[in-house]
Scaffold this motif. Structure first.
Motif: not given
Length: 391
Positions: A319-330, A332-348
């Motif tokens: 649908c042309g929508v960008q996802t911002l997500a946690s870096n878990v499971g698969g 990172s196989e769908v969206i690039s590094e700049e849009y995924i984030f580790p689940l640490n204290q600064d995640f939010e």
């Protein structure tokens, strides 16, 4: 080739895996050689079970269920309170329904291959294989590898047994296949990506504006979440993310939360405490209307603690929508590094600040990668079927 597909599901509660299986069936049915008979295992809970653990959805007693022109033969399996306790409390069994599955083995005597999608259906296929020597394949979707093996020694042993004895194991992501190596290191494995339903596509700007009016969304920008409101989805991080976006975005933003689950009340309370404006709790929606909502999103937030291959990301990209997500499971196989984030204290704060940056820039719409096409899925799946049956 005579194929039987078996999976557990609730026709009244269609979500990720269920919808994925239905789409697989529809695309395979286009090829006459690979049309399948499809069996839906549905649970019937005892009276004592329902008194202790209320069940929302009522199971119908019909022989067949029709979902989007896909015919499913219902297999009803009774679950007692003792069955549940033996698996989830005392850890003395791997499945609630292992004995009752024996009643259905004769149904599958004349098939060439069985294909399954979860532990109960896969254990049934294993039993069919032992009695009739019919090969079976399993598709592993996420929790069946990431979570269930570590629920008890019994469950771990069952999953290892199934991995070793299936003709082939499909995994919805590379990460999930890699995780399976901790349980069983075998060669009968491969990744099988799949795509979203055909109803997911980008609408034109005029249609998007009409949808915003229809849904009562008056802001220029929309950020949202789609999924179960459960701990594994980390949904309690959403209010803080929304608060940071609201305080720092140059545009007015609406926040849509689509889904239901046991954390819904807690989530609403936190939204109120943080005084976040323009938050819409849409509840659980039918699959066919989700594309309309996704099309009004500018950003999808997916903060999960664990995932296999989240279909909602594929649907968002279609649908042309960008996802911002946690870096878990698969993910990172769908969206690039700049849009995924580790689940640490600064995640939010990290995910919120990236959202703010994207909303300011009017970012370019994304596209779904060709590797997630159904053409590739069906080609890879049918190759295995031919090998298994020597067709």
């Amino acid at each position: 080739m005579k194929i039987a597909r078996i999976f557990v599901g609730d026709a009244n509660n269609q979500k990720g895996k269920f919808n994925n299986v239905i789409e697989r069936i529809k695309h395979l049915n286009i090829i006459d050689e690979f049309k399948s008979d499809n069996y839906l295992i549905q649970y019937r809970y005892s009276t004592s079970f329902k008194l202790l653990k209320p069940i929302k959805n009522k199971i119908t007693n019909t022989k067949y269920t029709d979902i989007d022109n896909v015919k499913l033969t219902n297999i009803f399996v009774k679950i007692s309170l003792l069955d549940y306790l033996m698996v989830h409390v005392f850890k003395l069994k791997a499945l609630e329904c292992n004995k009752s599955l024996n009643n259905f083995i004769p149904l599958f005597e004349n098939y060439d291959i069985i294909t399954t999608h979860d532990l109960p259906s896969s254990f049934l296929a294993f039993k069919i294989n032992k009695r009739y020597n019919i090969p079976f394949t399993i598709t592993w979707h996420g929790s069946d590898i990431n979570k269930y093996p570590f629920r008890s020694k019994k469950t771990y042993s069952l999953i290892r047994l199934l991995l070793n004895n299936s003709f082939h194991n499909f995994f919805v992501s590379k990460a999930l296949q890699s995780a399976s190596e901790l349980i069983c290191n075998s060669k009968n494995k491969s990744v099988l990506y799949s795509g979203p339903a055909d109803r997911f596509y980008k609408k034109n700007d005029c249609d998007i504006q009409k949808l915003k009016i229809k849904f009562g969304v008056k802001t220029d920008k929309v950020v949202g979440f789609i999924g179960n409101l459960e701990p594994i989805k980390n949904v309690l991080s959403l209010p803080k993310i929304f608060e940071i976006i609201q305080k720092n975005s140059i545009s007015q933003v609406s926040f849509l939360i689509i889904g239901d689950g046991k954390l819904e009340k807690h989530l609403k309370k936190n939204v109120d405490i943080l005084n976040i404006q323009n938050v819409f709790f849409m509840g659980k929606l039918f699959p066919e209307v989700i594309p309309n909502y996704l099309n009004i999103f500018d950003i999808l937030i997916l903060p999960s603690i664990n995932e296999g291959m989240p279909r909602v990301i594929l649907e968002a990209q279609a649908c042309g929508v960008q996802t911002l997500a946690s870096n878990v499971g698969g993910i990172s196989e769908v969206i690039s590094e700049e849009y995924i984030f580790p689940l640490n204290q600064d995640f939010e704060s990290n995910i919120a600040n990236k959202a703010i940056d994207l909303l300011k820039k009017n970012h370019t719409k994304v596209q779904l990668d060709e590797k997630f096409s159904w053409k590739n899925t069906i080609s890879n799946e049918t190759k295995i079927y031919k090998l298994a049956t020597k067709y």
